[in-house]
Write an enzyme that holds these catalytic residues in place. Structure first.
Site, mmCIF file in Angstrom:
data_model
loop_
_atom_site.group_PDB
_atom_site.id
_atom_site.type_symbol
_atom_site.label_atom_id
_atom_site.label_comp_id
_atom_site.label_asym_id
_atom_site.label_seq_id
_atom_site.Cartn_x
_atom_site.Cartn_y
_atom_site.Cartn_z
ATOM 1 N N SER A 255 0.829 -1.189 0.000
ATOM 2 C CA SER A 255 0.000 0.000 0.000
ATOM 3 C C SER A 255 0.878 1.259 0.000
ATOM 4 O O SER A 255 1.715 1.419 -0.876
ATOM 5 C CB SER A 255 -0.944 -0.055 1.200
ATOM 6 N N ASP A 487 -9.000 -3.621 -6.187
ATOM 7 C CA ASP A 487 -8.458 -3.054 -4.948
ATOM 8 C C ASP A 487 -9.154 -1.727 -4.665
ATOM 9 O O ASP A 487 -9.156 -0.839 -5.516
ATOM 10 C CB ASP A 487 -6.956 -2.838 -5.095
ATOM 11 N N HIS A 515 -7.546 -5.579 -0.800
ATOM 12 C CA HIS A 515 -6.412 -4.652 -0.838
ATOM 13 C C HIS A 515 -5.116 -5.427 -0.687
ATOM 14 O O HIS A 515 -4.916 -6.124 0.309
ATOM 15 C CB HIS A 515 -6.570 -3.641 0.295
#
Length: 546
Positions: A255, A487, A515
């Site tokens: 991320s 995502d 995610h």
């Protein structure tokens, strides 16, 4: 107030009362059921009236970026030459140390910052591959906690055998001189503030909370706020690499951790070892564009949830034959209802479930399809039993609020980094109002609230030092960029863009929900990344897994 961020967190950190019904995964699980947010939704301005902004980078920020040194200045030698003093962490099999870095890299003699580091040594002493640094994202996520509670125990056994697993809390985060802004009571007020204002009074209240948050950060962490940028955190990683004795950096970032890793590669391409950037972010976009893209990402995830929900017997938003658009309409009607009449939660502090907390709880569950059963349970309780405890629990986990009312510094650090990294998305409420049609088109369910959430950095007490920029990292070894097609927090298009920007980028695609991808149940993804980490064999360009 659902300030968005991106991050990947260990499943063990879910509080017991959250009761997420997820299937165990042998070495992973993004545990993102409570991880929402806006990692690159940044902004900033000086105290007082903010300067006009189009969302583009100021010329001085671009110039400063171009002037960054690509080698180690002599003044930094004492930092690069330091030896880490490892000590017992109080956690079995882990050891901890403190790394010193200059608070201001432009003035190395002006003071230090102390950064928390943790390590779990490789178990196969005969075939060491050096250190593997991990970061779960945020910004604001504790990498040390991630290592001790997930990565150091749950990464593939073969990876843990060959690498010393290492984590460092970035500057301003958790154990590394944390940024502080509001106390628990103030945070409770902040998180419950309505982010879909119906009139000028509610708009003023929202702006007032953003200002109070920014003023709190300025009052409690004034000296630190100018020095928690992603560029400085990436430089800290190179100091750590040297202190660990590694000639090159091996790294897995999830991320926001992909932005941190890509920034490192741009600064030190010749020192790139094996880099995996999972759930990639696009550093070339303005804050407003990032916010809008992420809003569309949450809509994509919600559409997937809606299609699944109506196939389940316990879906409170519609049954067989109900379209995703109708599911969205039902959810919006529920949000309007709790906005007017908040639902009891049984919370010891008397909090009720209003629209802000309810929306945060729903968004949180978009991060991992394993959280969808819990979301259905929570919505059923709130809609049919007048019990908002389930959604409140999801929201609390997102904000990292304990049962005693204590918040970690996640949200403070998140804002501090974001508001330093990019110019503001908006200069004030009028710009937000003009942009509402675009945000609501991107997500009829979440668009309005996420547009107003993009105002969070407008009143920040320090100016941004970063700017949108492409990262090419010419000369770097192959870098694996991983994107998930549905995502919510880091839309797939960002991964494609970053892989194109990086001169040695290799795009690896996971066709699925949730995610990030590594450790989420795809043997194709896991075996591909493991082969890269262990043998140095990158995937073929454009490889797809499901």
């Amino acid at each position: 107030m659902h300030t968005r961020r991106t991050s990947r967190r260990p499943r063990p950190r879910l509080r017991p009362r959250l009761r997420l019904r997820t299937r165990p995964r042998p070495h992973g699980g993004a545990a993102a059921a409570f991880l929402v947010a806006a990692a690159l939704l940044v902004a900033a301005c000086s105290s007082g009236n903010p300067p006009a902004s189009t969302g583009e980078a100021p010329a001085e920020a671009e110039a400063a970026l171009a002037a960054l040194p690509r080698s180690t200045p002599a003044a930094l030698n004492p930092y690069y030459g330091q030896k880490l003093a490892w000590r017992d962490c109080g956690v079995p099999d882990f050891e901890c140390a403190t790394l010193k870095a200059p608070l201001d890299y432009a003035k190395p003699g002006a003071g230090d910052i102390k950064l928390a580091v943790a390590r779990k040594k490789a178990t196969d002493k005969g075939k060491p591959l050096g250190s593997l640094l991990v970061n779960p994202g945020g910004p604001g996520g504790s990498a040390v906690a991630y290592l001790q509670q997930y990565a150091g125990l749950g990464y593939p056994e073969a990876v843990r055998a060959r690498y010393d697993m290492v984590a460092m809390d970035p500057r301003g985060v958790a154990r590394s001189e944390p940024v502080e802004c509001l106390d628990g009571r103030q945070m409770d007020t902040y998180t419950q503030t309505d982010v879909t204002p119906d009139d000028q009074k509610e708009t003023n209240a929202l702006v007032g909370e953003y200002k109070k948050f920014a003023e709190g950060c300025g009052a409690h962490s004034a000296g630190l706020l100018r020095h928690v940028s992603t560029i400085e955190a990436a430089r800290d990683m190179d100091v750590l690499r040297s202190a660990l004795g590694d000639p090159k950096l091996n790294y897995v970032g999830a991320s926001y951790g992909t932005f941190l890793g890509a920034t490192y590669a741009g600064l030190f391409p010749e020192r790139v070892g094996r880099l995996v950037l999972d759930g990639a972010m696009d550093p070339s976009l303005t804050a407003r564009r990032l916010n809008l893209d992420q809003t569309a990402g949450f809509e994509t995830a919600f559409q997937a949830f809606a299609k699944d929900c109506v196939r389940q017997s316990d879906c409170p938003l519609g049954g067989k034959g109900t379209t995703p658009a109708q599911v969205g309409d039902h959810l919006k009607a529920f949000f309007r209802k709790v906005d007017a009449h908040p639902v009891p939660t049984g919370d010891s502090d008397g909090r009720k479930l209003g629209e802000a907390l309810a929306t945060t709880g729903v968004i949180a569950a978009m991060y991992d399809e394993g959280a969808w059963p819990q979301l259905r349970d929570s919505l059923n309780s709130a809609m049919n039993e007048n019990d908002g405890a389930g959604l409140l629990s999801l929201s609390d986990s997102y904000y990292e609020r304990s049962g005693s009312g204590h918040y970690t510094n996640l949200m403070s650090a998140n804002a501090a980094v974001n508001c330093l990294d990019l110019p503001a998305a908006f200069t004030g409420p009028d710009q937000v109002k003009k942009s509402l049609p675009a945000f609501e088109k991107a997500s009829p369910v979440f668009g309005e609230g996420l547009a107003w959430a993009s105002l969070n950095c407008t009143y920040w007490p320090v100016r941004p030092s970063g700017a949108p920029h492409r990262i090419e990292a010419r000369g770097a070894a192959p870098i694996v960029v991983v994107g998930t097609t549905r995502d919510p927090a880091t839309p797939y298009g960002w991964a494609k863009s970053l892989a194109r920007q990086l001169s040695s980028g290799r795009l690896l695609t996971y066709v699925g929900d949730g995610h990030t991808a590594y450790g989420r149940g795809s043997s194709c993804i896991d075996s591909t990344i493991n082969a890269y980490l262990l043998q140095g064999t990158p995937p073929t360009q454009g490889k797809r897994c499901s």
